[in-house]
Design an enzyme around this catalytic site. Structure first.
Site, PDB file in Angstrom:
ATOM      1  N   HIS A 124     -62.106 -11.769  93.656  1.00  0.00           N
ATOM      2  CA  HIS A 124     -61.680 -13.233  93.547  1.00  0.00           C
ATOM      3  C   HIS A 124     -62.856 -13.272  94.977  1.00  0.00           C
ATOM      4  O   HIS A 124     -61.815 -14.685  95.325  1.00  0.00           O
ATOM      5  CB  HIS A 124     -60.495 -12.956  94.225  1.00  0.00           C
ATOM      6  CG  HIS A 124     -59.593 -12.884  92.530  1.00  0.00           C
ATOM      7  ND1 HIS A 124     -58.052 -12.152  92.355  1.00  0.00           N
ATOM      8  CD2 HIS A 124     -60.168 -12.980  91.278  1.00  0.00           C
ATOM      9  CE1 HIS A 124     -58.024 -12.424  91.487  1.00  0.00           C
ATOM     10  NE2 HIS A 124     -59.162 -12.245  90.918  1.00  0.00           N
ATOM     11  N   GLY A 200     -50.685  -2.150  94.134  1.00  0.00           N
ATOM     12  CA  GLY A 200     -50.614  -3.176  94.082  1.00  0.00           C
ATOM     13  C   GLY A 200     -50.330  -4.397  93.605  1.00  0.00           C
ATOM     14  O   GLY A 200     -50.733  -5.365  94.573  1.00  0.00           O
TER      15      GLY A 200
HETATM   16  N1  APR Z   1     -47.232  -1.590  97.921  1.00  0.00           N
HETATM   17  C1  APR Z   1     -47.071  -1.111  96.123  1.00  0.00           C
HETATM   18  N2  APR Z   1     -46.704  -2.590  96.133  1.00  0.00           N
HETATM   19  C2  APR Z   1     -46.687  -2.948  96.526  1.00  0.00           C
HETATM   20  C3  APR Z   1     -46.015  -3.381  98.410  1.00  0.00           C
HETATM   21  C4  APR Z   1     -46.443  -2.067  98.628  1.00  0.00           C
HETATM   22  N3  APR Z   1     -46.324  -1.931 100.012  1.00  0.00           N
HETATM   23  N4  APR Z   1     -45.783  -4.461  98.326  1.00  0.00           N
HETATM   24  C5  APR Z   1     -45.380  -4.975  97.230  1.00  0.00           C
HETATM   25  N5  APR Z   1     -46.219  -4.203  95.762  1.00  0.00           N
HETATM   26  C6  APR Z   1     -46.345  -5.383  94.486  1.00  0.00           C
HETATM   27  C7  APR Z   1     -45.745  -6.264  94.128  1.00  0.00           C
HETATM   28  O1  APR Z   1     -44.303  -5.455  93.295  1.00  0.00           O
HETATM   29  C8  APR Z   1     -46.256  -6.712  93.010  1.00  0.00           C
HETATM   30  O2  APR Z   1     -46.171  -6.326  92.127  1.00  0.00           O
HETATM   31  O3  APR Z   1     -47.615  -5.539  94.766  1.00  0.00           O
HETATM   32  C9  APR Z   1     -47.676  -6.646  93.079  1.00  0.00           C
HETATM   33  C10 APR Z   1     -47.893  -7.944  94.885  1.00  0.00           C
HETATM   34  O4  APR Z   1     -47.884  -8.880  93.149  1.00  0.00           O
HETATM   35  P1  APR Z   1     -48.932 -10.217  94.125  1.00  0.00           P
HETATM   36  O5  APR Z   1     -48.269 -10.995  94.747  1.00  0.00           O
HETATM   37  O6  APR Z   1     -48.946 -11.147  91.957  1.00  0.00           O
HETATM   38  O7  APR Z   1     -50.729 -10.268  94.300  1.00  0.00           O
HETATM   39  P2  APR Z   1     -51.821  -9.892  92.969  1.00  0.00           P
HETATM   40  O8  APR Z   1     -51.508  -8.965  91.397  1.00  0.00           O
HETATM   41  O9  APR Z   1     -53.062  -9.328  94.064  1.00  0.00           O
HETATM   42  O10 APR Z   1     -52.059 -11.480  92.514  1.00  0.00           O
HETATM   43  C11 APR Z   1     -53.359 -11.418  91.896  1.00  0.00           C
HETATM   44  O11 APR Z   1     -53.253 -13.520  91.735  1.00  0.00           O
HETATM   45  O12 APR Z   1     -53.045 -15.680  92.838  1.00  0.00           O
HETATM   46  C12 APR Z   1     -53.578 -15.140  92.456  1.00  0.00           C
HETATM   47  O13 APR Z   1     -56.060 -14.943  93.103  1.00  0.00           O
HETATM   48  C13 APR Z   1     -54.613 -14.385  93.445  1.00  0.00           C
HETATM   49  O14 APR Z   1     -56.007 -12.212  93.410  1.00  0.00           O
HETATM   50  C14 APR Z   1     -54.497 -12.492  93.340  1.00  0.00           C
HETATM   51  C15 APR Z   1     -53.915 -12.726  92.154  1.00  0.00           C
END
Ligand code: APR
Length: 255
Positions: A124, A200
Site C-alpha cells: 500500500h 496484525g
Molecule cells: N498484536 C497483534 N494484532 C493486533 C495488535 C497487536 N498488538 N493490535 C491490533 N491487532 C490486530 C487487530 O485485532 C486487527 O485484526 O491487528 C488488526 C488490525 O486491523 P486493521 O486496523 O484493519 O488494519 P489492517 O488489517 O492493516 O488494514 C488493512 O486497510 O484501511 C486499509 O490500506 C489500509 O493497509 C490498510 C488496510
C-alpha cells in the site's frame, strides 16, 4: 499473554526449522505497540479521527492538496517519533533463522526497515517515498521533522525538482491499483512458501487479504498472530492469540 512463558506446538517449531521459504505478511497490528493507531481499532483507529473519504483518495488530494499533504506529513512525523517494537525486531531476526524470508506489509510506516528487515514489499506504499503526480519520479523528503500542527494542519505539497509537478504521498489510495511488481512478488511468495505468517491484520482489504488464503490453498502452514479473531481463523493451521510484540519474540527464540 503477559508474564507466563509462551510455549508453541513442537511441530510448528520443526516446520520453521525445516522450511525453505517463510513469508511474514503484516498489517497495522504489528505497529500498534509502537504507538501507531490501527485503522479499525474502535478505541483509537485513525478513521475515528478522520473520514477516510476526506483524505485518503486521489480526488480528495486534487480537491484539497494542502489538507491531504498536511495529514500525511502529520502521520509521517508520528512515525518518526515512534520506534520499532519487539515484533518488528523479531521479524528482522527471523531472517537469520530460516533459509529464506519474505516480508510483506500493508503498512505505510518504515518500522520494518528501521528494525533491520530487508527488501520489504510495501503493498500500500509508504509515507516515506512521495512521488511526483506528473513525472512519477521519487521525491526526497527534506531531512528532519516536517512542520505540522497537532491535527495535521494544511501544508502545500512540494513541487517536483525535475518537472515542477505537484508531489503526492507515495500511498495507494482507496480506488487506486496496487503497485504491480510488488503485488506479483507477494502473490508468488504466497504461492511458493511453506510457512505463511499473517500478523496484525484484519484480513479484510483485498488483494492483500487474499495472500494467506493463496498460501493455505497451496498447502503452506498458515500461522495467524492476532489479538482478535479474523476471517482467516478457520483456514489457519495455527492461531497464536496475543500481542505480536509478545508472541513473535518468544516464537523466534524457540526456533
Ligand atoms: N498484536 C497483534 N494484532 C493486533 C495488535 C497487536 N498488538 N493490535 C491490533 N491487532 C490486530 C487487530 O485485532 C486487527 O485484526 O491487528 C488488526 C488490525 O486491523 P486493521 O486496523 O484493519 O488494519 P489492517 O488489517 O492493516 O488494514 C488493512 O486497510 O484501511 C486499509 O490500506 C489500509 O493497509 C490498510 C488496510
Amino acid at each position: 499473554m503477559t508474564s507466563d512463558v509462551i510455549t508453541f506446538p513442537p511441530d510448528l517449531i520443526d516446520r520453521l526449522r525445516t522450511a525453505h521459504h517463510v513469508v511474514v505478511s503484516t498489517g497495522a497490528g504489528v505497529s500498534q505497540e509502537s504507538g501507531i493507531p490501527t485503522f479499525r481499532d474502535s478505541l483509537d483507529g485513525l478513521w475515528e479521527i478522520f473520514d477516510p473519504e476526506q483524505l485518503a483518495t486521489l480526488e480528495a488530494f486534487q480537491r484539497q492538496p494542502d489538507l491531504v499533504w498536511g495529514w500525511y506529513e502529520f502521520r509521517r512525523a508520528q512515525v518518526n517519533k515512534c520506534q520499532p517494537n519487539p515484533a518488528h525486531l523479531a521479524i528482522a531476526a527471523l531472517a537469520g533463522k530460516v533459509r529464506r524470508l519474505t516480508v510483506i506489509t500493508q503498512n505505510v510506516d518504515n518500522l520494518h526497515e528501521r528494525a533491520g528487515s530487508k527488501d520489504v514489499i510495501h503493498l500500500h506504499g509508504s509515507l516515506h517515498d512521495p512521488i511526483c503526480t506528473y513525472c512519477g519520479q521519487s521525491y526526497t523528503l527534506l531531512a528532519g521533522e516536517p512542520e505540522v500542527g497537532e491535527t495535521g494542519g494544511r501544508m502545500p505539497p512540494p513541487k517536483c525538482p525535475s518537472c515542477g509537478g505537484m508531489i503526492r504521498p507515495g500511498i495507494v489510495w482507496f480506488g487506486e491499483m496496487l503497485p504491480e511488481e510488488e503485488l506479483e512478488r507477494a502473490q508468488a511468495a504466497a504461492l511458493h512458501c511453506d510457512v505463511f505468517f499473517s500478523v496484525g491484520t484484519s484480513v479484510v482489504v483485498y488483494p492483500a487479504a487474499a495472500l494467506p488464503f493463496i498460501a493455505a490453498e497451496q498447502g503452506a502452514c498458515v500461522v495467524q498472530v492476532n489479538t482478535d479473531p479474523t476471517g482467516l481463523d478457520a483456514y489457519a493451521s495455527y492461531l497464536l492469540v496475543g500481542k505480536a510484540g509478545e508472541v513473535l519474540p518468544a516464537l523466534i527464540a524457540a526456533i
